[in-house]
Design an enzyme around this catalytic site. Structure first.
Site, PDB file in Angstrom:
ATOM      1  N   ARG A   1      -7.358  -8.341  -8.374  1.00 17.74           N
ATOM      2  CA  ARG A   1      -8.091  -9.602  -8.508  1.00 17.74           C
ATOM      3  C   ARG A   1      -9.561  -9.280  -8.722  1.00 17.74           C
ATOM      4  O   ARG A   1      -9.966  -8.120  -8.696  1.00 17.74           O
ATOM      5  CB  ARG A   1      -7.940 -10.455  -7.241  1.00 17.74           C
TER       6      ARG A   1
ATOM      7  N   LYS B   1       0.820  -1.201   0.000  1.00 21.72           N
ATOM      8  CA  LYS B   1       0.000   0.000   0.000  1.00 21.72           C
ATOM      9  C   LYS B   1       0.859   1.257   0.000  1.00 21.72           C
ATOM     10  O   LYS B   1       0.501   2.274  -0.603  1.00 21.72           O
ATOM     11  CB  LYS B   1      -0.951  -0.019   1.202  1.00 21.72           C
TER      12      LYS B   1
ATOM     13  N   GLU C   1      -2.933   6.759   7.811  1.00 21.25           N
ATOM     14  CA  GLU C   1      -3.646   7.741   7.017  1.00 21.25           C
ATOM     15  C   GLU C   1      -4.619   8.523   7.885  1.00 21.25           C
ATOM     16  O   GLU C   1      -5.086   8.022   8.915  1.00 21.25           O
ATOM     17  CB  GLU C   1      -4.421   7.067   5.886  1.00 21.25           C
TER      18      GLU C   1
END
Length: 662
Positions: A292, A116, A200
């Site tokens: 995916r 990430k 975050e």
């Protein structure tokens, strides 16, 4: 196109891939663990290969065993489904080295989006807006604490290699950061083998909107519109819908273009999902890309009329995208509900056990069921406790909601806890009904969703009628065989004692010319005139009963002394007590110090011998890839632990020796 493909997954996605491959004339190979020997995907496939014991790391996550099975059976391609190996770059590389096609993106794209932190940097360079945060490589706890302080609370700690809601913690106060960081890292290490995290800014009242993208090997990339996945618990999705309510054509185009830029930045090929955090004002930030197919992809299929698994197989075989962007049409509205074996009233704890009875609504143009379980199958602690996905379609959102409510009423599950009633309450909340959506909706509607619900008198009466109408099979041949209370010199009342959650109600039933007069023995004013009939359908009794002037259609399923009543979209579980017996509530208020489910002890958080306050954490159990913290039930003293870190515990096992303060 491929001649034979191996499906490296289980459950409903494995069944789905097998069916789509078969429609294209492709032979199928299933792999299975010892726990799945009788699973539906094993029965559906042309061939099946046992790859190991129940734990996923020894079977479905064991890349070498899966590659060996592909070589042994002559499979030319491997479809990983979602989860397990679908986002494993090493597995994608191993497939390429073995000259086997991996139905998914290139390993380089998985690698780029798998971290990430690295993905955030890459997206920033590609012009995709990011949430303020810290995505650096240095994960020193003191540095992370300082970064969280700089960003400003609330913050979100996220596993860098995470997904599926695992390894995520919201922190509202500086004082809670260290504990949340430790818990997040343990969960991330256990689920992904990597405890690296990023931090975050937590966007208040955010919506979670994702864009489905598809790219081929010729450099073409399009999006298939958006899905709103805001309704979540523990950062895991509960309801998904497409298109997103309130989405304007302009914003859809902007988000779609950003998602396509993100995919092209990593030379993406195949199906992928770009996820965004969206403010209430419509501004959006890149969150992550799932490389995916997603669990919720059926809602996209319902509004586009496309088969995304077929697209995956065609693109993996080297074909171009079947459509251009302007050719993709959006029609109507679709909603998906995830039906889980879990108890929402107990913190959504997974429910382990055997499904004794399973009835799902019929499928058609407006209702779709994706499932791989049948009555008699077991939900084990080794895998995700999903029973089915229920997907509905309507001309608009209002019609889709109405269809969902009706379809949920047709889901009857006996043998373990399920979230059907919770889903009913959820779609009926004002917030969801009016599309006032954000990721905190369940917490915001907590009082509506989790309030105690009294069993209506009708449910007690319907169980009583079930007892009266099903006691003797066949047609009685003499008055002495009539179960109606008839006596030579008059009639007598039948007593039917029932109980549920400590409440006991005895229904008295007196036969009348037109049926039965039913009354609550403790409250004779609660009296109704009842008549009707019952029809057997396997284990289920279908009741068509009139209580006074109101007609009720219900299903009752017997499981030992329990009577499961499915009435008007709600489920009630009543117990048939022995005749002439009244029972008191024998439930003791336990201290919460027993294992709520089978699992492994992964952390001991308190020191034996010290005094504790109510609510202080004692230890952590990991089960089904999620952590469950056991806390002190009251002020008191911890005398000792009964288990060590790494020990496996059974459901109900005493975990600690805790002495409450007097």
């Amino acid at each position: 196109m491929f001649k034979k493909i191996l499906i490296a997954n289980r459950g409903e996605i494995a069944c789905r891939i097998i069916r789509t491959a078969r429609s294209l004339g492709i032979g199928t190979v299933a792999v299975y663990s010892e726990a799945d020997a009788g699973a539906r995907h094993v029965r559906l496939a042309d061939e099946a290969v046992l790859i190991g014991p129940a734990p996923a790391r020894q079977s479905y996550l064991h890349a070498e065993k899966i590659l060996a099975a592909a070589k042994r059976t002559g499979a030319e391609a491997i479809h990983p489904g979602y989860g397990f190996l679908s986002e494993n770059e090493a597995f994608a590389e191993a497939c390429a080295a073995a000259n086997i096609t991996f139905v998914g993106p290139p390993a380089a794209a998985i690698r780029a989006m798998g971290s990430k932190s690295a993905a955030k940097d890459l997206m920033g360079k590609a012009g995709v807006q990011l949430v303020p945060g810290y995505h650096g490589a240095d994960n020193d706890p003191a540095l992370l604490q300082n970064e969280a302080d700089r960003i400003g609370y609330p913050v979100l700690i996220k596993a860098s290699a995470g997904g599926g809601g695992k390894g995520m913690r919201r922190v509202d106060r500086r004082e809670d950061f260290a504990e949340a960081l430790g818990s997040c890292r343990r969960e991330a290490k256990n689920a992904f083998g990597d405890d690296h995290v990023l931090i975050e800014k937590y966007v208040l009242k955010p919506r979670h909107i994702e864009i489905q993208v598809f790219a081929d090997g010729m450099g073409n990339c399009i999006h298939l519109f958006e899905r709103d996945c805001s309704v979540q618990r523990r950062y895991q999705k509960v309801l998904e819908e497409a298109p997103a309510p309130g989405m304007t054509a302009e914003r859809r185009a902007d988000m779609g273009a950003a998602a396509v830029r993100a995919a092209k930045a990593v030379a993406y090929v195949g199906a992928g999902t770009v996820e965004f955090i969206v403010n209430q004002d419509g501004s959006f930030y890149f969150m992550e890309m799932n490389t995916r197919l997603q669990v919720e992809h059926p809602v996209t299929e319902m509004i586009t009329g496309l088969d995304l698994v077929e697209w995956q197989l065609r693109i993996a075989a080297g074909e171009p995208l079947p459509l251009r962007q302007e050719e993709v049409q959006l029609q109507g509205h679709a909603i998906e509900a995830r039906i889980y074996a879990e108890d929402p009233d107990c913190g959504f704890l997974p429910s382990i056990g055997t499904i004794r009875h399973l009835d799902l609504p019929g499928q058609g143009p407006r209702v779709r069921i994706d499932s791989a379980v049948d009555a008699g199958d077991a939900i084990s602690p080794h895998y995700d406790p999903m029973i089915a996905k229920l997907i509905v379609h309507g001309a608009d959102r209002a019609e889709a909601l109405k269809t969902m409510a009706g379809a949920l009423s047709g889901v009857h599950i006996v043998g373990l806890s399920a979230n059907i009633d919770f889903l009913h309450r959820l779609i009926e909340t004002p917030s969801f009904a009016t599309a006032d959506l954000d990721t905190g909706l369940i917490e915001r509607e907590h009082d509506r969703l989790f309030c105690a619900r009294k069993i209506p008198f009708e449910a007690w009466c319907l169980v009583a009628m079930n007892e009266l109408l099903t006691q003797l099979p066949g047609r009685p041949v003499s008055p002495w065989q009539q179960p109606d209370g008839w006596r030579l010199n008059g009639r007598t009342a039948r007593r039917i004692p029932l109980a549920s959650d400590g409440e006991t109600v005895t229904i008295t039933a007196v036969s009348t010319r037109h049926g039965w007069r039913l009354a609550d023995a403790a409250s004779p004013k609660r009296t109704v005139q009842a008549q009707g009939r019952v029809e057997r359908k396997g284990e289920a009794a279908i009741l068509d009963i009139r209580l006074d002037e109101r007609r009720h259609t219900a299903t009752v399923v017997e499981a030992g002394d329990q009577r499961h009543v499915f009435l008007a979209g709600r489920t009630f579980v009543l117990e048939r007590l022995p005749d002439l017996q009244r029972t008191a509530d024998t439930h003791s208020g336990g201290g919460g110090l027993r294992a709520p489910m089978p699992g492994a002890v992964i952390a001991l958080l308190a020191e034996p011998g010290r005094s504790l306050k109510a609510g202080e954490p004692l230890l952590v159990i990991e089960a089904m890839k999620m952590e469950h913290t056991i806390v002190a039930p009251a002020n008191g003293r911890l005398a000792g632990f009964h288990y060590a870190v790494g020990d496996q515990v059974l459901a109900g096992a005493e975990l600690v020796d805790f002495q409450a303060a007097e």
